[in-house]
Design an enzyme around this catalytic site. Structure first.
Site, PDB file in Angstrom:
ATOM      1  N   GLU A 137      -0.809  -8.772   5.094  1.00  0.00           N
ATOM      2  CA  GLU A 137      -0.496  -8.972   6.512  1.00  0.00           C
ATOM      3  C   GLU A 137      -1.737  -8.932   7.407  1.00  0.00           C
ATOM      4  OE1 GLU A 137      -0.470  -4.527   5.970  1.00  0.00           O
ATOM      5  OE2 GLU A 137       0.076  -6.277   4.776  1.00  0.00           O
TER       6      GLU A 137
ATOM      7  N   HIS B 132      -3.038  -5.312   1.458  1.00  0.00           N
ATOM      8  CA  HIS B 132      -2.415  -5.650   2.741  1.00  0.00           C
ATOM      9  C   HIS B 132      -2.551  -7.144   3.044  1.00  0.00           C
ATOM     10  CE1 HIS B 132      -2.084  -1.449   4.293  1.00  0.00           C
ATOM     11  NE2 HIS B 132      -3.093  -1.251   3.476  1.00  0.00           N
TER      12      HIS B 132
ATOM     13  N   CYS C 132       0.839  -1.205   0.000  1.00  0.00           N
ATOM     14  CA  CYS C 132       0.000   0.000   0.000  1.00  0.00           C
ATOM     15  C   CYS C 132       0.876   1.257   0.000  1.00  0.00           C
ATOM     16  CB  CYS C 132      -0.988  -0.048   1.170  1.00  0.00           C
ATOM     17  SG  CYS C 132      -2.375   1.092   0.968  1.00  0.00           S
TER      18      CYS C 132
END
Length: 196
Positions: free
Chosen positions: A177, A175, A81
């Site tokens: 994660e 994202h 991002c």
């Protein structure tokens, strides 16, 4: 190297989530806040967050040029991002005073998918990752407008480029994660383990 040491740029953004995902993917993960810490790592993640704030803090902490030098010198780097924005050679809709690190021959449009309340999740077919689509979390996400000839497009969403790689540098506009699916992080850890 069996356990690569991977730093997460810890100026601002979702640092903890990346540290956890990297650790679960077989790396020794450490926050990086100082230029001297760059010498101790085998790879670097630039997290999501606010790219203009990250840019200003990198200048304030004396990290901008050392980061540029390490990336140019071959340090495997992964940006998500805002990290994708930081790794772009050129930006659209960036602030006049906004600096990037460069590393990928691409033009990135900041906040291309809209404001925070327009954030969304979508399944993304990601080249080089086994086991089916990756769940992408898009939060005020950028997309890539165009890439140079040496850039490999790894994923698109609705005809927009959302994941790229150029040599030792990887970037996603989403994202991974935040999903619990660490396949993208494992791909990056393997890149670092194999020397870029």
């Amino acid at each position: 190297m069996s356990t690569p040491v991977i730093g997460v740029l810890a100026l601002q953004g979702d640092v903890r989530e990346h540290l956890a995902a990297l650790a679960e993917s077989g790396a020794s993960a450490h926050p990086v806040r100082r230029a001297g810490e760059l010498a101790e790592i085998d790879g670097l993640v630039i997290p999501g967050g606010e790219s203009t704030t990250m840019s200003k803090l990198a200048i304030t902490f004396g990290l901008l040029e050392p980061l540029r030098e390490r990336i140019r010198g071959g340090l495997p780097t992964y940006g998500t991002c805002a990290g994708m924005i930081m790794l772009a050679d050129k930006l659209l809709d960036g602030r006049d005073d906004q600096e990037t690190l460069g590393g990928i021959d691409m033009i990135v449009r900041r906040n291309a998918y809209g404001r925070q309340n327009e954030s969304f999740e979508a399944a993304v077919d990601f080249t080089g990752i086994q086991g089916g689509e990756v769940e992408g979390v898009f939060i005020r996400a950028p997309w890539v407008e165009s890439v140079g000839g040496d850039v490999e497009v790894l994923a698109t969403h609705e005809d927009h480029i959302v994941a790229v790689r150029q040599g030792h540098v990887l970037a996603t506009s989403f994202h991974p994660e935040l999903t619990g699916d660490h396949r993208v992080h494992r791909l990056f850890v393997d890149t670092v383990r194999n020397g870029g």
